[in-house]
Design an enzyme around this catalytic site. Structure first.
Site, mmCIF file in Angstrom:
data_model
loop_
_atom_site.group_PDB
_atom_site.id
_atom_site.type_symbol
_atom_site.label_atom_id
_atom_site.label_comp_id
_atom_site.label_asym_id
_atom_site.label_seq_id
_atom_site.Cartn_x
_atom_site.Cartn_y
_atom_site.Cartn_z
ATOM 1 N N HIS A 1 0.954 -1.476 0.241
ATOM 2 C CA HIS A 1 0.077 0.477 -0.122
ATOM 3 C C HIS A 1 0.966 0.961 -0.305
ATOM 4 C CE1 HIS A 1 -3.121 2.959 1.601
ATOM 5 N NE2 HIS A 1 -4.076 2.352 -0.057
ATOM 6 N N HIS B 1 -7.812 -1.459 -5.173
ATOM 7 C CA HIS B 1 -7.973 -1.898 -4.110
ATOM 8 C C HIS B 1 -8.689 -3.412 -3.939
ATOM 9 C CE1 HIS B 1 -6.623 2.638 -3.316
ATOM 10 N NE2 HIS B 1 -6.450 1.603 -1.743
ATOM 11 N N HIS C 1 -14.245 7.053 2.446
ATOM 12 C CA HIS C 1 -13.802 5.958 3.087
ATOM 13 C C HIS C 1 -12.498 7.074 3.872
ATOM 14 C CE1 HIS C 1 -9.538 5.969 0.965
ATOM 15 N NE2 HIS C 1 -9.862 4.865 1.383
ATOM 16 N N HIS D 1 -11.624 -1.932 4.083
ATOM 17 C CA HIS D 1 -11.703 -1.892 2.164
ATOM 18 C C HIS D 1 -12.766 -2.356 2.254
ATOM 19 C CE1 HIS D 1 -9.434 1.644 1.017
ATOM 20 N NE2 HIS D 1 -8.882 1.607 1.541
ATOM 21 N N PHE E 1 -1.272 7.532 4.733
ATOM 22 C CA PHE E 1 -1.732 5.871 3.789
ATOM 23 C C PHE E 1 -0.208 5.115 3.744
ATOM 24 C CE2 PHE E 1 -4.617 8.345 0.949
ATOM 25 C CZ PHE E 1 -5.704 7.862 1.219
ATOM 26 N N HIS F 1 -10.213 6.591 7.923
ATOM 27 C CA HIS F 1 -8.760 6.422 7.927
ATOM 28 C C HIS F 1 -8.425 7.381 9.586
ATOM 29 C CE1 HIS F 1 -7.205 3.920 5.074
ATOM 30 N NE2 HIS F 1 -7.997 3.951 4.066
ATOM 31 N N HIS G 1 -4.527 6.084 -5.745
ATOM 32 C CA HIS G 1 -5.978 6.969 -5.159
ATOM 33 C C HIS G 1 -5.900 8.010 -5.608
ATOM 34 C CE1 HIS G 1 -4.006 4.487 -2.370
ATOM 35 N NE2 HIS G 1 -4.322 4.642 -1.042
HETATM 36 CU CU1 C2O Z 1 -5.594 2.582 -0.266
HETATM 37 CU CU2 C2O Z 1 -7.540 3.372 2.011
HETATM 38 O O1 C2O Z 1 -6.626 3.519 1.015
#
Ligand code: C2O
Length: 590
Positions: free
Chosen positions: A168, A198, A321, A354, A341, A325, A189
């Site tokens: 990631h 993802h 989303h 995710h 990230f 995070h 992203h």
């Molecule tokens: Cu690659 Cu929730 O991000």
């Protein structure tokens, strides 16, 4: 067109294939990319590397059909077809990842054998909500055991928990440049590849966990944050003695049943729990409703190989989303693990979160009659490389239906789709204009404006057309666009957007209806001397569908709208606000 990355091009690679076949028969633990390289010398490795990048380039040429030599990633204006291709793994370099001292490259580089992925032929596996699997002891034992084994693999093993997490970082924090460029990162992203990349990332992760416990039916759970009972941090990740635990979290949020705030911006929402729950459900409902007729509004704008100067636009699902995070990661420092990230996937809840993002995409797709979101070849042919037991190439077009990857989601109620009141209480509506303190609001003009947290930016924006007929609305969606968004990349930025009807050229005190948000997580960089530099700067844009919103607030006959931008965190400058009509891609409505 079959993908012919065939391994018979050189003796070396077929020998390697044979070797791998033997490894495979001997059982787990012999991983091709690692095993085959043992005993290799530098020349051989370099030859393999070159062959490998030739293979990727050949493949790209095949995708481009007859274009061949015409194709050039450095060509200025758009060339005909430029799907994103995987990077050359041997050219991984320092990432913009200060929390990891900028290091997240894999210990292995590309091997000489890349295969097309054999999609699994397992029974259909069902992902279940995290708050419901909690009492399924048998499942929880398996899940924990699989993650425990993953953590116990040798540190350099591609399946090792931290190697998986680093993937990631590599693809978000700019550890690879696209092939044939030396400054265009592979970034997964802020664009239309966010959801498919993802999806595959989770798929391989889930398959590896299943293999580690020899269970073909294994699935990861989903954090069902779109329903009341799922809106707290999932309890299955809270036990400090479990391999699913991660100490680097905001303890205020993950311990005591705090309600996740999908508009979180590093300040606590002081509303009641039931109000935050309603707000979250409404945010999800609006996101679907406002973006159902045009996929880029939900999923993000196109990105094509070699493009450098584009204004990235993430879809509203990615925006939603991001809040989770931020809410889970530590409030200070580098916001580890989930809030940055580069470290996010070090927390097992990342995959669970995710999994729900992936589910939201699946629901979106179903609501649109399963129509293909982008018919553009550059999306469908975009290709990723994942390292499972092989190095395997996968294309976006093959993941659109999760059942091809042999998984699905348990059907649970969708409260945000049902009968829920998301209208603001219109107290201002009943007041006469004389009772309201109205202010004159101007147009945006041409100079960029810095947003100010204590003084929201309010502008009047003309609509291209009012009183549109039903058919016109089915053909074109009205979109509010905010362009040239610049953020200070070493801090997270968020602003929320509201839309109201003006009183002539005057605006009332009420910002009106919430239309959506812009969120960009921090993208930081540690300089060679250890001090922090600015991460890469890129302009972004925000596109919000407002056709349904204007119906909800009875604004169909307004010539102009008042748009209010409320800075929630970070430093942001915007370059313009406008309203456009964009062609829809499906007439679906909810
Ligand atoms: Cu690659 Cu929730 O991000």
């Amino acid at each position: 067109m079959s993908l012919l990355l065939n391994s018979s091009l050189t003796g070396a690679s077929s020998a390697c294939l044979l070797h791998r076949e033997k490894c495979r028969r001997r059982g787990r633990g012999h991983v091709h990319g690692v095993t085959c390289r043992q005993g290799g010398n530098d020349d051989r490795r370099e030859a393999a590397r070159q062959q490998r990048s030739r293979l990727l380039l050949d493949r790209r040429d095949m995708l481009l059909g007859g274009l061949g030599g015409l194709y050039g990633v450095t060509a200025g204006p758009k060339v005909l077809a430029e799907p994103i291709m995987p990077p050359d793994l041997s050219k991984c370099h320092d990432a913009n990842a200060p929390a990891l001292d900028n290091h997240c490259c894999p210990p292995y580089s590309g091997s000489d054998t890349i295969l097309e992925y054999d999609f699994p032929a397992t029974p259909l596996r069902v992902r279940r909500p995290a708050h419901l699997v909690k009492d399924d002891q048998e499942y929880m034992d398996k899940y924990k055991e699989a993650v425990r084994r993953m953590k116990n693999l040798p540190a350099e093993h591609p399946w090792n928990y931290y190697q998986q997490a680093n993937i990631h970082c590599q693809y978000c924090n700019d550890a690879y440049y696209q092939q044939n460029t030396d400054d265009v990162p592979v970034q997964v992203h802020f664009s239309w590849i966010f959801l498919p990349w993802h999806r595959y990332y989770l798929h391989f992760y889930e398959r590896i966990l299943g293999k580690l416990i020899d269970d073909d039916t294994f699935t990861i759970p989903f954090w069902n944050w779109d329903t009341k009972d799922g809106m707290t941090f999932p309890a299955i990740f809270q036990d400090a003695a479990s391999p699913l635990y991660d100490p680097k979290r905001d303890q205020r949020h993950v311990k005591d049943g705090a309600i996740l705030d999908l508009k979180y911006a590093y300040t606590e929402n002081t509303a009641s729990d039931s109000e935050i729950i309603r707000e979250n459900l409404c945010f999800i409902r609006k996101t679907f409703k406002h973006s159902l007729s045009l996929a880029e509004l939900f999923m993000g704008d196109p990105v094509r190989a070699g493009e450098k100067e584009i204004q990235e636009a993430n879809g509203q699902l990615e925006v939603i989303h991001n809040a989770a995070h931020m809410w889970v990661g530590e409030p200070g420092g580098y916001k580890e693990n989930m809030g940055d990230f580069s470290t996010a996937a070090r927390d097992s809840v990342f995959f669970c979160h995710h999994s729900n993002v992936d589910r939201m995409w699946d629901i979106y797709r179903n609501l649109r009659g399963n129509s293909v979101e982008f018919k553009d070849k550059d999306w469908l042919d975009s290709t990723f490389l994942f390292h499972d037991e092989n190095e395997q190439l996968v294309k976006i077009q093959d993941c659109l239906d999760p059942t091809k990857l042999r998984y699905t989601f348990e059907q649970v109620p969708l409260p945000w789709l049902g009968n829920i009141n998301c209208q603001k209480t219109a107290e201002t509506k009943s007041k006469s204009t004389a009772e309201l303190s109205l202010k004159r609001v101007g147009e945006f003009g041409t100079t960029p404006k810095a947003l100010d947290a204590s003084n929201p930016l309010r502008v009047i924006v003309a609509r291209p057309k009012k009183n549109r007929k039903k058919k016109e609305k089915q053909e074109k969606v009205e979109v509010l666009q905010i362009k040239d968004i610049k953020v200070t990349t070493n801090e997270t930025a968020r602003f929320d957007v509201y839309v109201a009807v003006p009183y002539g050229d005057l605006a009332g005190p009420d910002y009106g209806e919430f239309a959506g948000s812009f969120v960009r997580l921090a993208h930081r960089k540690k300089g060679s001397d250890g001090t922090e530099e600015q991460g890469p700067k890129k302009k972004g844009k925000l596109k919000l569908g407002i056709t349904a919103l204007l119906e909800d607030i009875d604004a169909e006959d307004a010539d102009k709208l008042v748009v209010t931008l409320v800075l929630r965190t970070g430093s942001v400058t915007v370059g313009g606000v406008s309203i456009k009509l964009l062609q829809t891609d499906t007439p679906a409505v909810i």
